[in-house]
Design a protein around this motif. Structure first.
Motif, short mmCIF file in Angstrom:
data_model
loop_
_atom_site.label_atom_id
_atom_site.label_comp_id
_atom_site.label_asym_id
_atom_site.label_seq_id
_atom_site.Cartn_x
_atom_site.Cartn_y
_atom_site.Cartn_z
N LEU A 1 34.74 25.55 20.84
CA LEU A 1 35.29 26.60 21.70
C LEU A 1 34.21 27.63 22.05
O LEU A 1 34.16 28.13 23.16
N ILE B 1 45.23 28.87 24.60
CA ILE B 1 45.19 27.48 24.12
C ILE B 1 44.93 26.52 25.28
O ILE B 1 44.12 25.59 25.17
N SER C 1 41.27 27.00 26.46
CA SER C 1 40.33 26.49 25.45
C SER C 1 40.35 24.97 25.40
O SER C 1 39.31 24.33 25.21
N THR C 2 41.54 24.39 25.54
CA THR C 2 41.66 22.93 25.51
C THR C 2 40.93 22.32 26.70
O THR C 2 40.23 21.31 26.57
N ALA D 1 37.02 22.87 26.00
CA ALA D 1 36.50 21.99 24.93
C ALA D 1 36.59 20.53 25.37
O ALA D 1 35.74 19.71 25.01
N LEU E 1 42.10 20.42 18.04
CA LEU E 1 42.32 21.87 18.07
C LEU E 1 43.63 22.17 17.35
O LEU E 1 44.69 21.70 17.74
N GLU E 2 43.51 22.95 16.27
CA GLU E 2 44.72 23.33 15.53
C GLU E 2 45.26 24.66 16.05
O GLU E 2 44.51 25.64 16.15
N VAL F 1 45.63 18.20 20.37
CA VAL F 1 46.10 19.53 20.00
C VAL F 1 47.16 19.34 18.94
O VAL F 1 48.14 18.61 19.16
N TYR G 1 36.38 19.61 14.89
CA TYR G 1 37.67 20.30 15.00
C TYR G 1 37.46 21.80 15.06
O TYR G 1 36.47 22.34 14.55
N ALA G 2 38.40 22.46 15.71
CA ALA G 2 38.41 23.92 15.76
C ALA G 2 39.76 24.40 15.26
O ALA G 2 40.78 23.73 15.46
N ALA H 1 42.00 27.70 15.66
CA ALA H 1 42.00 28.92 16.47
C ALA H 1 42.52 30.12 15.67
O ALA H 1 42.05 31.24 15.84
N GLN I 1 43.74 33.02 18.68
CA GLN I 1 44.69 32.70 19.75
C GLN I 1 45.70 33.81 20.01
O GLN I 1 46.16 33.98 21.12
#
Lengths: 420, 420
Positions: free
Chosen positions: A297, B162, B165-166, B169, B186-187, B243, B291-292, B294, B298
Motif C-alpha cells: 500500500l 479499501i 488501496s485495493t 496494490a 489485504l486484511e 481482500v 500481505y498488508a 490496514a 482504514q
C-alpha cells in the motif's frame, strides 16, 4: 536511419515510476527527428531478452499523459538480475541481437542500484561488439538508497503516505487510549536503510505526538531501552505510536522479523516485525495494542503521492531522453538540491559506473541521539520531498488510471531465448 | 433558564466522527436562544460519570470548522458500556446528577449500537426520576451495521480507502507477478459483517482485475474451493488479489484469525487472518505472496475520505440538534436514500428502542453466487457512498487538523464517582 528507443521498468514498482515512463515517452515524441519509436519491454529486461515488447507509439497522447497518475508498472516490471558479464555473456549478446534487429539505439532502464549496473554493462558490451547503444539509467526506488541524487523518485510519495498515515492513526489511538488500545505499531518497508521509517517522524513536530518511537535498521534494537521508552510515552502521553522498519535488527544483526516463533506445525512463523514488537509489548507491559502492516500500500498509494515526487519522476524521465540526445552515454539523471526551504532543485547526471551497486545509507546525524527519533537535519532534508499534493482524477469514487492498448512489436528473431 | 448540551463520542472512532461533532456544535451555536453551551465529555460517557468535560464554547469557530477534516475523536472516545439498568442504577443516577448540576438538558451520544442503547436508557431513567433530558443518538461506525439508516457515517470513507488501496496494490502486484509476487492479501476490518470487505470489490468493474477474491464473514471458508480460485486467477490473470475480512470464519464458525498456531513458547500466535491465508497459499500452492494489514489506517484515513460520507456525518450531527429542538426524544437521525444514481438522500429519524442492540447484516444478494465477490446490487448500493473526494488542507506535506483548547468545565460535585 532514425533509431528506436527501448524503455523498461525494473525491480519493485512505485506510485510514480509510470510518471518517469511518461517523461521518457513525451520527450521522445518531441524529438521525432531523432527518435523514431519507443518500444517498452514487457516485464522489464525480460521483454528484451525474449523479444516481448509493446509499441508505445500506438498509444494516444491522452493515455500517455494518464501515466502521470497511474501507480504500479504499466509495462510490467521484473525482479531479474542479469548475470555477471564474465560468467554469462549470452544474455548481453542476446540484448544486442534484439536491439540490432529492432534498430534500437537507445536503452532507457528505470530501476534501482542493480538496474544501473545492468545499464552500465549493456553500454560496455555495446562498445565491445561495436554496436552503438546509448544507455541511460533512470532512478527509481522507494528505498531512497541511490547515491549522487538528492532523492530517488518513488521515495517522496511513499514517505508522504507513511507520514500522513502515522499522523492519522496517531489521532485514532490517542482517542482510544483511555479505555482501550494504548500502543499502535506501523510496519514500513526499508530492508537496508531507515529512510522510510524516518518519514514517519514527519507526522508531527513533537515527540509528544505520534510517532513517539521509530525503530531504524541503523540502530540495534535494545529491548530494555525500548520498553522503557514505550512505558514513558504511555505514562506521559496516554499512548504510544511506534513506526518500525522491516529492516530493524537486534544487536547480533539478526532481523527482528525473523526472531522467535514457529507455529504448532513447526513452520517458521510468517508474521513480520510488527507482530514481534507487539508480542514483546504484550508480554512485558501488557498494554492493549494494534498493528498495521502497510506493505505494497505504501509504495502504490498514488492517491496521496507527493507533488514534488511526481514532478521529479517525470523530470528524470524527460532528462534521460535529453541526455541521450546530447550524446551522453552510460549516465543516470540526478536530482540536485539548490535550497532546502523553499525547496529548489534541478536535474543533473552522474556516470553509471559510479552509481552501480552502491547504497546510500541514512546519515547517523538524521537519527536522534537516543536512537528513537529523527533530528531537525532529517526534517530539513525530508519535508520538501513529501510536500504538495497531486491528486489523480476519480470516477465513481475510484482513481482513473491509464488503460494501454499494449500492441506488441512483431518478433523478428527466429531463435527463442531460454531464461536460465 | 436555557439548558446546556452534553456531547460525547463512543466506541471505535472514524475519520469523520469529528465532522458529526462539528455538525452538533455549529447547529447548537445557531440556536443560542435555546441551547446555551455544548459540553464535551472527555473519553465518551466516562466524561459525564467522572465530571470530566470540556467547554466547546471556548473554541473558535475556525477550530470547530476544522473538525470537519480531523480524524480520530478529538474529545477522546471510550470502549465502556454502561451496565444494565436493573443491575446497576448507580451509573445512570450519577449521569442524571451531573446533568442536573451542570444544567444539561440535551444528551447527544455519538456511537454504534451499544451507544444507541445507552442513550435510550438515559432517556428512560430521566423520565423515571422526573429529570427532563432530551436524548439523541448520533450514528457512527465503520462497520455499517446500524439498522434503519441507509449507511452509517464512517463507513463510506473506510470503504473508499479499501477500494482505492485495493486498486492501487492490484496494479502493483500485476506488474510484479511475472518474476515475483503473485498473490497479495489485504486484511480489512469487520468482525461481524462483510461490508468493508465488500468495499474492496469496488476497486475494479471486473474480476479479471483486483480483487479476484473476497473472503466474507458471511461465507464459511472452503479451503479447497478457495485454493482452486486462487490458482485459476494466477493462471488466467497472472496474479491474484484477495481482500479478507478479519471476521472470516471456517465451517465450524471459528475465526480464521484464531486457527492453528502457537509460537515456540506456547503463546497463541498474534498474527491475524491475512497471515493464516498467506500460510495456506504458501503450503499448498507455493506462490510468492505479500500481505498488508490496514487496521486503524482504514478508519482514520481522512486524507481519502468520501465526500458523501463527510457530508452525511456532518448532517446527522446537525439533524440531532434539530430533532432535539423539535421536541423529539430518544431518537437517532438516519440517512434515507431517495435514489441510487445519481445518489439522492435526505435525513430522517428512528426511535432508539428500535435501533438499540440490533445489527444489520449484509444481504446475501450482495455476495456473488460462488461466495467470492460482490454483485451488481452491492455496487449499486455502495458506489454512491464512496463517491467524491473531500481533501483536508495541508501544510509541509501533512494534513492540518484541529487543535482544541479543551478548557475544562469546573467540577461541581463533591463526591467522586468510582468506575467499576
Amino acid at each position: 536511419m532514425k533509431k528506436n528507443a527501448f524503455y523498461a521498468q525494473s525491480g519493485g514498482v512505485t506510485s510514480v515510476i509510470n510518471a518517469s515512463a511518461c517523461g521518457v515517452i513525451e520527450a521522445a515524441r518531441k524529438h521525432k527527428d531523432k527518435i523514431n519509436k519507443v518500444y517498452a519491454g514487457r516485464n522489464g529486461i525480460l521483454g528484451a531478452l525474449i523479444e516481448d515488447m509493446t509499441d508505445t507509439s500506438r498509444e494516444t497522447s491522452k493515455t500517455i499523459a494518464q501515466l502521470l497518475h497511474t501507480p504500479g508498472g504499466v509495462f510490467g516490471s521484473a525482479r531479474f538480475k542479469l548475470q555477471d558479464l564474465r560468467k554469462n555473456k549470452d544474455e548481453y549478446h542476446r540484448l544486442i541481437q534484439v536491439f540490432k534487429k529492432h534498430n534500437i539505439g537507445y536503452f532507457f532502464y528505470n530501476g534501482g542500484g542493480d538496474s544501473m549496473d545492468t545499464a552500465h554493462k549493456v553500454s560496455l558490451i555495446g562498445k565491445k561488439v561495436g554496436f552503438p547503444i546509448v544507455c541511460i539509467g533512470i532512478p527509481k526506488t522507494v528505498d531512497n538508497d541511490l547515491p549522487f541524487t538528492d532523492t530517488c523518485p518513488g521515495f517522496g510519495s511513499a514517505a508522504k503516505y507513511i507520514a500522513v498515515s502515522t499522523k492519522e492513526a496517531g489521532l485514532d489511538v490517542a482517542s482510544m487510549a483511555k479505555t482501550s488500545t494504548k500502543v499502535f505499531i506501523l510496519e514500513v518497508m526499508g530492508r537496508h536503510a531507515g529512510w522510510l521509517a524516518a518519514a514517519g517522524g514527519l507526522a508531527n513536530e513533537t515527540r509528544k505526538k505520534a510517532p513517539q518511537i521509530i525503530l531504524f535498521p541503523e540502530i540495534p534494537f535494545d529491548k530494555k531501552e525500548f520498553l522503557k521508552e514505550v512505558n514513558k510515552s504511555v505514562k506521559n502521553n496516554g499512548y504510544c505510536v511506534i513506526v518500525v522498519s522491516e529492516g530493524a535488527k537486534n544487536k547480533k544483526g539478526k532481523f527482528l522479523a525473523e526472531i522467535g516463533t514457529t507455529d504448532a506445525f513447526g513452520h517458521s512463523q510468517l508474521g513480520g516485525v510488527a507482530i514481534n514488537i507487539a508480542d514483546i509489548i504484550k508480554n512485558n507491559l501488557g498494554y492493549k495494542y494494534h498493528y498495521a502492516i502497510a506493505d505494497y500500500l505504501q509504495r502504490s498509494a498514488r492517491h496521496i503521492s507527493s507533488k514534488t515526487d511526481v514532478e521529479q519522476a517525470y523530470q528524470v524521465g524527460k532528462k534521460a531522453v535529453e541526455l541521450a540526445l546530447e550524446g551522453r552515454n552510460s549516465v543516470m539523471p540526478t536530482i540536485i538540491r539548490k535550497n532546502d526551504s523553499p525547496y529548489k532543485w534541478t536535474t543533473g547526471y552522474i556516470e553509471l559506473n559510479k552509481v552501480a551497486n552502491k547504497e546510500r545509507m541514512m546519515p547517523r546525524k538524521f537519527i536522534s541521539t537516543d536512537g528513537f527519533h529523527i533530528t531537525a537535519a532529517c526534517r530539513r532534508y525530508m519535508v520538501p520531498l513529501i510536500n504538495g499534493e497531486d491528486y489523480p482524477p476519480y470516477k465513481n469514487g475510484i482513481p482513473i488510471t491509464a488503460k494501454l492498448k499494449n500492441i506488441p512489436v512483431d518478433r523478428m528473431l527466429k531463435e527463442k531465448f531460454m531464461i536460465k
